[in-house]
Design an enzyme around this catalytic site. Structure first.
Site: not given
Length: 370
Positions: A136, A208, A241, A279-280
């Site tokens: 994101y 990120n 993420s 967070s991914g």
């Protein structure tokens, strides 16, 4: 200020890197970028892009790439992983972008596969399932404007090359934030010698993730000391993420590659992240060994070479070290950028503030290689 990589700063990072200290040190792996900068009609900055990874040298013949996937925290998307989990392979490119552009990137990558492998797709009933992952970038980029177009994807794929590659504010990492500093694209590699044979392992991250307070460098908790009094809330909360793509030329089976992918989580933990709820944190590992035809077009019985699991500890350590260094490289090479929402400024990591903290903790820093 000229931006330099973590090793060039003199940081004593462990492990032996490859020639370019990049994922492209793995023979045949190519990386391309399309970086998008501008201003949206609403006045907010456009700062996004696409990163394209081709696992093998360019070819008009589709071939399976054996792979494994692991999600440390699943608040994100990586397409194609259901089949990677069950079939153990994928075909085609890997593309990285922002959260709201997965659809158009998947559409464009599919078109690229249909065009590139046209003869095979025309002759057989096949289907394209490219791998597309996201993080994101809405704090720095007008993400809701969906400014990534199919042409950007095709440009990233067309530009894919080997050798030294750019880092920081490039490709899909253009608008990303890492530990409250400008983040983005980073890469690193390691040489691994097993039983007289040398292999290469490389990692590329789209970083990120993380809060400023969490940041650790070489085991030193520097984040709180680097916390500025006027730090905007958006730069010290977990809203991002991290995608890590791990490549190797060592022969490995899918279950072994899944275990390899898991170790990227230990790599990001070295810099302080526990894998936050928002967070991914998704990791894909693949091997360029055991090249062969698509299973749909192959013989009934097949053979694969693979490493003995008992020899994997050095590979696991290589993933941990290279992932940690790739994150540092993303931050060291990134440049500060204006924020889209809210207005403000996302600073780059300042080596002049970092180095004294490391020295006081007993870290011996070598000469800078500017």
């Amino acid at each position: 200020m000229q931006r330099i990589r973590a090793r060039e700063m003199g940081l004593p990072l462990p492990g032996e890197p490859g020639l370019n200290n990049a994922i492209t040190d793995v023979p045949g792996v190519l990386v391309g970028y399309e970086t998008i900068d501008g201003t949206a009609e609403n006045g907010r900055p456009i700062k996004t892009g696409v990163t394209a990874i081709l696992p093998r040298v360019r070819s008009n013949t589709p071939a399976p790439v054996w792979a494994g996937f692991h999600a440390l925290n699943g608040n994100g998307e990586m397409t194609g992983t259901h089949w990677i989990e069950q079939g153990g392979y994928f075909v085609g490119p890997i593309c990285l972008t922002n959260s709201h552009s997965v659809g158009i990137v998947h559409h464009a990558a599919t078109r690229w596969m249909l065009d590139t492998y046209a003869q095979t797709f025309d002759a057989h009933h096949l289907w394209a399932m490219p791998v597309v992952a996201e993080t994101y970038d809405g704090v720095l980029n007008d993400i809701n404007g969906q400014h990534v177009e199919a042409a950007h994807v095709h440009a990233a794929l067309a530009s894919a090359s080997g050798g030294a590659i750019e880092e920081g504010n490039v490709g899909g990492g253009n608008g990303m934030i890492c530990y409250g500093f400008k983040g983005g694209t980073g890469t690193a590699s390691r040489r691994v010698g097993i039983d007289g044979q040398d292999y290469t392992l490389g990692v590329l991250v789209q970083a990120n993730h993380g809060k400023r307070d969490w940041l650790n460098v070489l085991g030193v908790p520097v984040g709180e000391a680097l916390h500025d009094a006027d730090l905007p809330e958006e730069l010290n909360r977990e809203r991002g993420s991290i995608i890590a793509v791990i490549a190797t030329d060592a022969p490995m089976l899918p279950h072994q590659l899944k275990r390899l992918a898991q170790r990227a989580g230990l790599g990001i933990a070295r810099s302080g992240s526990p894998g936050g709820n928002d967070s991914g944190d998704m990791f894909l590992a693949f091997s360029t060994a055991n090249e062969g035809p698509l299973p749909q077009l192959g013989p009934a019985r097949q053979q694969m070479h693979h490493m003995n699991d008992e020899y994997f500890d050095d590979f696991y350590m290589a993933v941990v070290q290279a992932t940690d260094e790739a994150v540092l490289n993303a931050m060291c090479m990134a440049r500060g950028a204006p924020m889209a929402k809210p207005e403000g400024w996302c600073p780059a990591l300042d080596p002049e503030r970092l180095e004294p903290l490391l020295r006081r903790a007993g870290i011996s820093i070598g000469e800078r290689n500017d």
